[in-house]
Design an enzyme around this catalytic site. Structure first.
Site, mmCIF file in Angstrom:
data_model
loop_
_atom_site.group_PDB
_atom_site.id
_atom_site.type_symbol
_atom_site.label_atom_id
_atom_site.label_comp_id
_atom_site.label_asym_id
_atom_site.label_seq_id
_atom_site.Cartn_x
_atom_site.Cartn_y
_atom_site.Cartn_z
ATOM 1 N N SER A 119 0.866 -1.187 0.000
ATOM 2 C CA SER A 119 0.000 0.000 0.000
ATOM 3 C C SER A 119 0.899 1.232 0.000
ATOM 4 C CB SER A 119 -0.840 -0.029 1.283
ATOM 5 O OG SER A 119 -1.474 1.214 1.530
ATOM 6 N N TYR A 141 -2.002 -0.932 10.474
ATOM 7 C CA TYR A 141 -2.064 -1.172 9.023
ATOM 8 C C TYR A 141 -0.740 -0.771 8.378
ATOM 9 C CZ TYR A 141 -4.092 -1.115 4.271
ATOM 10 O OH TYR A 141 -4.355 -1.349 2.935
HETATM 11 N N1 LIG Z 1 -8.780 -0.279 -1.528
HETATM 12 C C1 LIG Z 1 -7.716 0.448 -1.263
HETATM 13 O O1 LIG Z 1 -7.764 1.694 -1.259
HETATM 14 C C2 LIG Z 1 -6.395 -0.202 -0.968
HETATM 15 C C3 LIG Z 1 -5.258 0.596 -0.936
HETATM 16 C C4 LIG Z 1 -4.014 0.018 -0.670
HETATM 17 C C5 LIG Z 1 -3.932 -1.341 -0.451
HETATM 18 N N2 LIG Z 1 -5.062 -2.095 -0.460
HETATM 19 C C6 LIG Z 1 -4.894 -3.523 -0.203
HETATM 20 O O2 LIG Z 1 -5.407 -4.239 -1.300
HETATM 21 C C7 LIG Z 1 -5.810 -5.531 -0.875
HETATM 22 C C8 LIG Z 1 -7.202 -5.800 -1.404
HETATM 23 O O3 LIG Z 1 -8.083 -4.858 -0.835
HETATM 24 P P1 LIG Z 1 -9.451 -4.394 -1.526
HETATM 25 O O4 LIG Z 1 -9.448 -2.930 -1.528
HETATM 26 O O5 LIG Z 1 -9.677 -5.152 -2.779
HETATM 27 O O6 LIG Z 1 -10.460 -4.841 -0.369
HETATM 28 P P2 LIG Z 1 -11.750 -5.778 -0.367
HETATM 29 O O7 LIG Z 1 -12.245 -5.702 1.019
HETATM 30 O O8 LIG Z 1 -12.635 -5.448 -1.497
HETATM 31 O O9 LIG Z 1 -11.132 -7.233 -0.645
HETATM 32 C C9 LIG Z 1 -10.344 -7.895 0.292
HETATM 33 C C10 LIG Z 1 -10.652 -9.374 0.193
HETATM 34 O O10 LIG Z 1 -9.774 -10.070 1.101
HETATM 35 C C11 LIG Z 1 -10.533 -11.072 1.748
HETATM 36 N N3 LIG Z 1 -9.929 -11.420 3.026
HETATM 37 C C12 LIG Z 1 -9.873 -10.656 4.137
HETATM 38 N N4 LIG Z 1 -9.275 -11.335 5.122
HETATM 39 C C13 LIG Z 1 -8.953 -12.543 4.622
HETATM 40 C C14 LIG Z 1 -8.326 -13.688 5.171
HETATM 41 N N5 LIG Z 1 -7.913 -13.725 6.453
HETATM 42 N N6 LIG Z 1 -8.139 -14.763 4.375
HETATM 43 C C15 LIG Z 1 -8.574 -14.745 3.091
HETATM 44 N N7 LIG Z 1 -9.191 -13.707 2.522
HETATM 45 C C16 LIG Z 1 -9.377 -12.623 3.285
HETATM 46 C C17 LIG Z 1 -11.922 -10.471 1.917
HETATM 47 O O11 LIG Z 1 -12.898 -11.467 2.139
HETATM 48 C C18 LIG Z 1 -12.093 -9.704 0.622
HETATM 49 O O12 LIG Z 1 -12.708 -10.501 -0.362
HETATM 50 C C19 LIG Z 1 -5.674 -5.534 0.647
HETATM 51 O O13 LIG Z 1 -4.469 -6.151 1.000
HETATM 52 C C20 LIG Z 1 -5.640 -4.059 0.985
HETATM 53 O O14 LIG Z 1 -4.972 -3.820 2.211
HETATM 54 C C21 LIG Z 1 -6.284 -1.568 -0.721
#
Ligand SMILES: NC(=O)c1ccc[n+]([C@@H]2O[C@H](COP(=O)([O-])OP(=O)(O)OC[C@H]3O[C@@H](n4cnc5c(N)ncnc54)[C@H](O)[C@@H]3O)[C@@H](O)[C@H]2O)c1
Length: 256
Positions: free
Chosen positions: A150, A163
């Site tokens: 991130s 985080y």
């Molecule tokens: N959305 C943002 O702005 C953003 C920014 C930087 C990084 N991220 C990172 O991107 C990644 C994806 O996030 P997203 O935005 O698509 O979120 P999201 O919530 O849409 O998707 C995350 C997915 O991970 C799954 N998950 C959570 N805990 C889990 C576990 N213990 N085992 C298996 N699956 C699990 C959830 O069920 C969900 O389907 C994450 O690592 C998040 O930290 C997101």
């Protein structure tokens, strides 16, 4: 035009939503067979339906990346279905909201919230690397892994200490794995998204949209597919000299 991941087998964690779903679909479009893993059965079934209806091949695996037996099962099921693992996208993650109250500075965070955060966002990536790399070493021929960090893996963000620490840890794991397995032909990189429109940011944007957008030079949220395209490229042979690298895809957030 030849497809970027033709014939490859990939494992995507967190594939049931957001960035993981968009990436699993983009990988399938580029010719990969995709194992989609997530805690959410409903989420992975929807992603696999998306892949299969577009003419791709996907399988759904439920599991928790924080549990080693589940991660071992994700790898074993992928290999049982498709014979090997060429690429992995270690992307499952949670936000602060999922592990405790929001808006807390470090001294206010409960140990249990921090432990939950580290278990999924850091230990989960470690466990995936461990089992994927074990499989890649056993089958031979190298591989490519991308971990989701991130902007919080490179800079501090107030009231997100747990985080931020976990995502910095993902950068450290990425660099170490890149060094340790370079001689085995396994490339390990990370993607560092800025603020992306997914279910993870929905709640936050209801209250902090204007404050956050004021700090993003492009003045909009990113889309999940904009992360997916970078990850597909990093996994492809076109990125053959790239390992241990940190890739910001953040609309200029960290440049400002
Ligand atoms: N959305 C943002 O702005 C953003 C920014 C930087 C990084 N991220 C990172 O991107 C990644 C994806 O996030 P997203 O935005 O698509 O979120 P999201 O919530 O849409 O998707 C995350 C997915 O991970 C799954 N998950 C959570 N805990 C889990 C576990 N213990 N085992 C298996 N699956 C699990 C959830 O069920 C969900 O389907 C994450 O690592 C998040 O930290 C997101």
């Amino acid at each position: 035009m030849s497809r970027m991941l033709e014939g490859k087998v990939v494992l995507v964690t967190g594939g049931g939503s957001g960035i993981g779903r968009a990436t699993a679909a983009a990988m399938a479009r580029e010719g990969a067979r995709v194992a989609v893993a997530d805690l959410s059965q409903e989420g992975i079934e929807a992603t696999v339906a998306l892949i299969n209806s577009a003419g791709g091949q996907g399988i759904a695996i439920t599991g928790d990346v924080a549990e080693e037996t589940d991660v071992a099962n994700m790898v074993a099921r992928t290999v049982a279905a498709f014979g090997r693992i060429d690429c992995a996208f270690n992307n499952a993650g949670v936000s602060g909201r999922a592990v405790g109250p929001t808006g807390q500075r470090l001294h206010e965070l409960a140990q249990s919230s921090v432990a939950k955060m580290f278990a999924v966002n850091l230990m989960g990536v470690f466990l995936c690397l461990k089992h994927e790399i074990t499989q890649m070493l056993a089958q031979g021929g190298g591989g490519a892994i991308v971990n989701t960090s991130s902007i919080a893996g490179l800079i501090g963000l107030a009231t997100s200490g747990h985080y931020v620490a976990a995502k910095h840890g993902v950068v450290g794991l990425t660099k170490t794995a890149a060094i340790e397995y370079a001689s085995d032909g396994i490339r390990v990189n990370c993607v560092n998204p800025g603020y992306i429109q997914t279910p993870m940011t929905d709640e936050m944007m209801k209250t902090r949209h204007d404050e956050i957008m004021a700090k993003v030079p492009v003045r909009r949220l990113g889309r999940a597919d904009e992360i997916a395209e970078a990850v597909v490229w990093m996994c492809s042979d076109k990125a053959s000299f790239m390992t241990g690298a940190v890739h910001l895809v953040d609309g200029g957030y960290c440049a400002a």
